[in-house]
Design a protein around this motif. Structure first.
Motif, PDB file in Angstrom:
ATOM      1  N   VAL A 363      35.153  42.449  37.998  1.00 54.73           N
ATOM      2  CA  VAL A 363      36.411  41.767  37.690  1.00 54.73           C
ATOM      3  C   VAL A 363      37.579  42.721  37.956  1.00 54.73           C
ATOM      4  N   GLY A 364      38.503  42.292  38.832  1.00 54.12           N
ATOM      5  CA  GLY A 364      39.727  43.031  39.086  1.00 54.12           C
ATOM      6  C   GLY A 364      40.844  42.568  38.171  1.00 54.12           C
ATOM      7  N   ALA A 365      42.043  43.124  38.352  1.00 53.33           N
ATOM      8  CA  ALA A 365      43.137  42.858  37.412  1.00 53.33           C
ATOM      9  C   ALA A 365      44.396  42.383  38.125  1.00 53.33           C
ATOM     10  N   PHE A 366      45.120  41.463  37.461  1.00 48.68           N
ATOM     11  CA  PHE A 366      46.466  41.084  37.897  1.00 48.68           C
ATOM     12  C   PHE A 366      47.413  41.123  36.708  1.00 48.68           C
ATOM     13  N   ASP A 367      48.727  40.999  36.999  1.00 52.08           N
ATOM     14  CA  ASP A 367      49.723  41.079  35.931  1.00 52.08           C
ATOM     15  C   ASP A 367      50.113  39.692  35.435  1.00 52.08           C
ATOM     16  N   LEU A 407      47.593  47.945  26.628  1.00 50.59           N
ATOM     17  CA  LEU A 407      46.875  48.760  27.599  1.00 50.59           C
ATOM     18  C   LEU A 407      46.821  48.050  28.946  1.00 50.59           C
ATOM     19  N   THR A 408      46.556  48.837  29.984  1.00 49.39           N
ATOM     20  CA  THR A 408      46.489  48.306  31.335  1.00 49.39           C
ATOM     21  C   THR A 408      45.283  48.864  32.062  1.00 49.39           C
ATOM     22  N   GLY A 409      44.645  48.047  32.890  1.00 54.78           N
ATOM     23  CA  GLY A 409      43.525  48.488  33.711  1.00 54.78           C
ATOM     24  C   GLY A 409      42.468  47.406  33.819  1.00 54.78           C
ATOM     25  N   THR A 410      41.559  47.577  34.760  1.00 59.63           N
ATOM     26  CA  THR A 410      40.484  46.589  34.902  1.00 59.63           C
ATOM     27  C   THR A 410      39.538  46.618  33.701  1.00 59.63           C
TER      28      THR A 410
END
Length: 514
Positions: A363-367, A407-410
């Protein structure tokens, strides 16, 4: 290489060494190298079995300096051939088949290593059935002799994985929960009830108000493999607690931060206070998740497993492939964070193992505007030939509020998918693995380039669309639901027919036994 040193030391220091070692010693002591060569494989074979990194360590270390290694045996169970008329029966059959194979194949090695431990040539020996292998700390000569056993496939260093830092931010938003459609399923009454989720991470803070009541409880619900001896769930770093918060957190802080707030949880602490985990620890964790109470007859494995970690360094590493295959064999989809490396390697691919293994679901990440997080790793996968899309899907991973701030990140994107799957399993308790995976993929919102790509994968997580997709494709579910009690079929209705569901434009049939 040190051909005979280790065996001579074992025989000299331990009169209980196995009979085949005594036979080998006779060959050696009577100066018959040709006969000794018949007992052992040639050094050319050793070069094929022992990894280059380990060969280097053997050469540079002193003869008495121990090395942590993982020994993998040749024969692995074909998990696709194991039957089961219910999920519980299949789980039991898978575990028992894996254990039986390991007991048979490791018999001579166990006798040998028992003698080696008594002689001080090896220690910290751990036998595994989830991948039919052994982890141990051993002297270089002993490692060389292990490689000569014909049942050994490979020996490699017991490498370490370091958990990357998540990035703290300051914006307080919970739009991530709405963005994936979780409240729509809540409105239908599905909040994760009846589902058990698990994470393998830095631990979980049991005493957080949103998590304490949702812990399943008991010795089959917590394991610390890091030798830091947490008797109950704890988390010195907070990463695992934040991940669990995204999966199942409640609203004690004034806003709803978790996807499946009524699910229960269990956990394995695989990272120590220094953010480091050994490969052998991770094997132990996967094995425990398959059978937490060490009794194959009791179905206490989790329904969903989240892994917000990757190996350091891109490329394909299949160290944990047998573990992931075992999880899938009992109906558990292994969900992984895709990794955070794209900015440093913009031309890619910058995929990570084990998330890029064919058996994993990355799973990748978006904003919050569904723009790809600039650090979210991209594909294609390095493990597949021909190359396949990486990641599978994307989910919110920027400015995610959980415990201990934003927090931020995959690492934060993956538990959105894991929590979302818990919601879907709450709605469809007996949904087979194949349809779990395909529902998340086929219902994803197309983002970026038209169609699947190596930025967003198959698109953004959309739980309501997944729910609708299952309703449209899982046609036999409601028809035969009265025949199922706690996942077991009643009467003579054939299990194989229970899941022939049309799932794509090619109108392929999905066989629950595959």
């Amino acid at each position: 290489m040190r051909r005979t040193k280790t065996i001579r030391r074992i025989i000299a220091r331990n009169a209980l060494a196995a009979s085949f070692f005594l036979l080998a010693a006779v060959f050696i002591r009577t100066s018959q190298p040709s006969q000794a060569a018949q007992f052992y494989q040639e050094d050319d074979a050793l070069d094929e079995k022992v990894s280059q990194a380990l060969l280097h360590e053997i050469e540079v270390r002193s003869p008495e300096e121990m090395i942590d290694v993982i020994v993998t045996l040749k024969d692995q169970v074909n998990l696709h051939e194991i039957p089961g008329k219910s999920k519980a029966e299949r789980n039991r059959n898978v575990i028992e088949r894996l254990q039986s194979r390991a007991d048979k194949d490791q018999k001579q090695l166990r006798s040998y290593l028992e003698a080696a431990q008594k002689s001080g040539l090896a220690k910290d020996v751990q036998y595994y059935w989830i991948f039919n292998g052994i982890a141990l700390r051993a002297e270089p000569g002993l490692i060389e002799d292990l490689a000569r056993f014909p049942e050994v496939e490979s020996i490699a260093i017991d490498e370490q994985i370091t958990l990357p830092e998540t990035l703290p931010l300051t914006t307080t938003v919970e739009a991530n929960i709405t963005a994936i459609g979780a409240p729509d399923l809540w409105a239908l009454g599905y909040r994760g009830q009846g589902v058990v989720v698990a994470n393998m991470d830095t631990g979980v803070n049991l005493y957080h108000p949103d998590l304490q009541q949702q812990w399943r409880g008991g010795t089959n619900s917590w394991l610390d493999v890091t030798n830091e001896h947490y008797p109950v769930p704890g988390d010195p770093l907070g990463h695992g607690t934040a991940v669990m918060g995204v999966m199942i957190g409640g609203d004690e802080g004034g806003t709803a931060i978790g996807v499946a707030p009524k699910a229960q949880w269990i956990a394995v602490k695989i990272f120590n206070k220094d953010r480091v985990s050994d490969y052998s620890w991770i094997h132990s964790a996967f094995q425990w998740l398959l059978d937490p109470d060490n009794n194959p007859s009791t179905p206490d494995a989790p329904d969903v497993v989240n892994n917000s970690w990757t190996k350091i360094g891109t490329g394909c590493d299949l160290q944990f492939q047998p573990d992931l295959q075992a999880l899938r064999a009992v109906g558990i989809l292994p969900i992984f964070a895709a990794g955070n490396l794209s900015v440093l390697d913009p031309d890619g691919p910058n995929d990570f193992s084990p998330g890029n293994n064919l058996e994993a679901f990355a799973v990748g990440a978006f904003d919050d505007k569904k723009m790809l997080y600039e650090w979210s790793s991209r594909g294609p996968s390095s493990c597949d030939d021909p190359a396949t899309i990486y990641p599978e899907i994307t989910a919110p991973g920027v400015n995610i509020r959980s415990y201990y701030g934003e927090l931020t990140g995959t690492s934060l994107a993956a538990p959105h998918a894991a929590g979302g799957l818990a919601l879907l399993l709450s709605a469809f308790p007996f949904l087979p693995l194949e349809l779990q995976e395909q529902a998340l993929i086929h219902s994803a919102e197309d983002l970026g380039e038209l169609g699947p790509d190596n930025d967003y994968g198959n698109g953004g997580l959309d739980l309501m669309a997944a729910y609708i997709w299952i309703n449209e494709n899982y046609t036999f579910y409601k028809q035969y639901l009265p025949m199922v009690v706690n996942g077991d079929l009643q009467g003579d209705f054939p299990y194989k027919i229970y899941f022939p569901i049309i799932v794509n434009e090619g109108r392929d049939e999905v066989d629950r036994n595959q």
